[in-house]
Design an enzyme around this catalytic site. Sequence first.
Site, short mmCIF file in Angstrom:
data_model
loop_
_atom_site.label_atom_id
_atom_site.label_comp_id
_atom_site.label_asym_id
_atom_site.label_seq_id
_atom_site.Cartn_x
_atom_site.Cartn_y
_atom_site.Cartn_z
N ASP A 335 0.88 -1.15 0.00
CA ASP A 335 0.00 0.00 0.00
C ASP A 335 0.93 1.22 0.00
O ASP A 335 2.07 1.13 0.44
CB ASP A 335 -0.85 -0.07 1.27
N ASP A 537 -1.83 -0.81 5.94
CA ASP A 537 -2.11 -0.26 7.27
C ASP A 537 -3.55 0.18 7.43
O ASP A 537 -4.01 0.40 8.54
CB ASP A 537 -1.21 0.95 7.52
N ASP A 541 -7.12 -1.52 3.08
CA ASP A 541 -6.22 -2.62 2.73
C ASP A 541 -6.72 -3.96 3.24
O ASP A 541 -6.22 -5.01 2.84
CB ASP A 541 -4.82 -2.37 3.32
P1 ADP Z 1 -4.04 4.38 -0.12
O1 ADP Z 1 -4.34 3.17 -0.92
O2 ADP Z 1 -2.93 5.17 -0.73
O3 ADP Z 1 -3.78 4.07 1.34
P2 ADP Z 1 -6.87 5.09 0.22
O4 ADP Z 1 -7.43 3.95 -0.55
O5 ADP Z 1 -7.02 5.08 1.67
O6 ADP Z 1 -5.32 5.34 -0.19
O7 ADP Z 1 -7.52 6.43 -0.32
C1 ADP Z 1 -7.64 6.68 -1.69
C2 ADP Z 1 -8.02 8.09 -1.94
O8 ADP Z 1 -9.32 8.35 -1.39
C3 ADP Z 1 -7.12 9.11 -1.30
O9 ADP Z 1 -5.99 9.38 -2.10
C4 ADP Z 1 -8.04 10.29 -1.17
O10 ADP Z 1 -8.14 10.94 -2.40
C5 ADP Z 1 -9.38 9.65 -0.86
N1 ADP Z 1 -9.63 9.57 0.58
C6 ADP Z 1 -9.60 8.47 1.35
N2 ADP Z 1 -9.88 8.77 2.63
C7 ADP Z 1 -10.05 10.10 2.69
C8 ADP Z 1 -10.34 11.03 3.74
N3 ADP Z 1 -10.50 10.67 5.02
N4 ADP Z 1 -10.46 12.33 3.41
C9 ADP Z 1 -10.30 12.72 2.14
N5 ADP Z 1 -10.01 11.90 1.13
C10 ADP Z 1 -9.90 10.62 1.37
MG MG Z 2 -2.70 3.13 3.61
#
Ligand code: ADP
Ligand code: MG
Length: 643
Positions: A335, A537, A541
């Site tokens: 991730d 994390d 995921d």
């Molecule tokens: P990663 O796979 O990099 O851990 P996530 O799947 O958690 O990312 O999130 C993907 C996208 O969704 C983020 O890049 C953001 O654009 C949006 N996002 C997720 N959670 C939030 C949040 N709490 N506030 C704003 N945007 C969010």
């Molecule tokens: Mg993450």
Amino acid sequence: MSTYSQIRTEARTAWSFKLSDSWLEPLFVVLTLLGIGVDLLLVQIGATDALQLTVHLFTYVVGGYYAVRSIIAALRERTIEVDLLMVLAAMGAAYVNAWTEGAILLFLFSLSNVLQNYAMERTRKAISALLELRPDTVTARRDETLVELPVEEVQPGEVVVLRPGDRVPLDGTILRGSGNFDESALTGESMPVQKSEGMLVLAGTLNQNGALDVLVTKSANESTLARIIGMVSEAQARKARTQSFLDRFEQWYALGVIVAVALFIAIVPPLFGVRFADNFYNGMVLLTVASPCALVISVPAALLSAIANAARHGVLFKGGAHLEELSRVKVIAFDKTGTLTHARPEVTDVLPRPGVSAAELLAAVARAEMQSEHPIARAILVYAEEQGVQPEEPEQFEAVTGMGVRASWHGVETLVGAPRLFSHLGLTLPDELQAEFDRLGDEGRGTVLLVRRGALWLGIVTVMDRERPDAAEKLLELRKAGIERIVMLTGDNARVAEALGRRLGIDEVYAGLLPEDKLRIIGELGAKYGPTAMVGDGINDAPALAAASSSIAMGAAGTDAALETADIVLMRDDLGAIAYAVGLSKHTQRVVWQNIIFSLSVVLVLVVLTLTVGVKLPMGVVGHEGSTILVVLNGLRLLVRRG
Ligand code: ADP
Ligand code: MG
């Protein structure tokens, strides 16, 4: 779910029972050896038969006590263990008046059991050491007075006071003050970590020098420490595949040996015209050398040693099975946010639309993110606080995993997230906002978030997470440890992800993923390249973690969903722990197979020799039990393995 004190009492009783046993059993082994010595002496000085018999019986009792105890326990469950073969062989030896050989057999067998228990105890010790970390009482601040409370009574939302030298009683965030925290007991990382306002502190870590107020975020039985102890206690039930196979094998094999030896004793004398007594002796040798003691003891000894070693290095395997799975992994998928990058991103731009003030935009975003546990939310809240914005609790909140958040107050909904959050809800972006979004992305301003309240677009906030400075180096270590392909899976946009992927030398980058996409890609990677591990994390995921053949949760501060789903939890927030874990798992697998092959070969050679040229009982005993002790010691090497 059991409470923390229950878990602790259980673990303590299990441990103290083991403790009293743990000196009695070695004592019996020493007494057995003593009996053998006295026995040999008595023969030398020609003592009376009665005296000799007394010593023989004494030696047998102390040498066989634990074996008989476990045979009875096993028979109650209708299973057979190798102990039965050993005790039968010793009794047979006594029958043909080879008492000393029988006693040596019992001695060596119980010695190898003691060594195996030693490995088990070390594992328990590594875990029960965690139990002693948390203080039983805390000082809470209530209405400006300080009260001393039992840890169990403190609920989230309460403020506790930490003085220099205090262990942290509960998970929480620092409200006031700063200090250096020694987290080595939890993470194995010896460098203290500097922590200040807004940062997370974990129960069990040591506050070296700060005077702080900490806002409790988890109750005692939900603290990271308590949950991890619970998970690892359960872990012992999950056996490695090799081990459960060996457990079944032991049953049939032991039964087979008994039947074969019985037939041998009954059939050979009439058929070949040898004397019953001579042949019975050979039967006992056969029973001894054909027993799979080395085989069944060596595997758990190796696995437990490795688990204890890992716990000391801040890597918790939730069972032997996961060592085996990790050792086979060829591909690792990471991730991005919180894993390849620090879990603490920073706000880089706050860009309100015309007619909206920056303060208004920030207040709306902070309020919407208040209840989110995503690293992005934390970044925004820290920034808001720096800017003097005090967000209020929203009335309603929903995290749309992998897209963003929606929260409302007074019936007006605020949306913060990636463009797909809005398309998901059937909203179209104004063209200029889309253009702005693309421009910021191209400039590499980080994760670009759009904000809309009611029908009004408030603006854009960008958040940048910095890669871990040692990420590239740690990924290289992984390749050295035998990982063939490294993949990045992220919900963030492709531009940010690809730039990072290039810098870190990652083979494949998948961006813009929803949690279910991560899950699907893990499946595809597995089909294409073989066993795949996932490191993550976040809640987003968790599905991918569950689908991977081996799953690793990053840092003890990861989300609950990730910690619970993963097979392996890294207590120290360090990518280097992954290469260590892979290296350890491969080493363990090598040791397990060395042991299996060695013990089987010894059995084979001794059986063939017994049936052809004949083997004397002392030789058989030493050859067989000697190999058992060798493989156990080989397994214990994993306990002292470094790095
Ligand atoms: P990663 O796979 O990099 O851990 P996530 O799947 O958690 O990312 O999130 C993907 C996208 O969704 C983020 O890049 C953001 O654009 C949006 N996002 C997720 N959670 C939030 C949040 N709490 N506030 C704003 N945007 C969010
Ligand atoms: Mg993450």
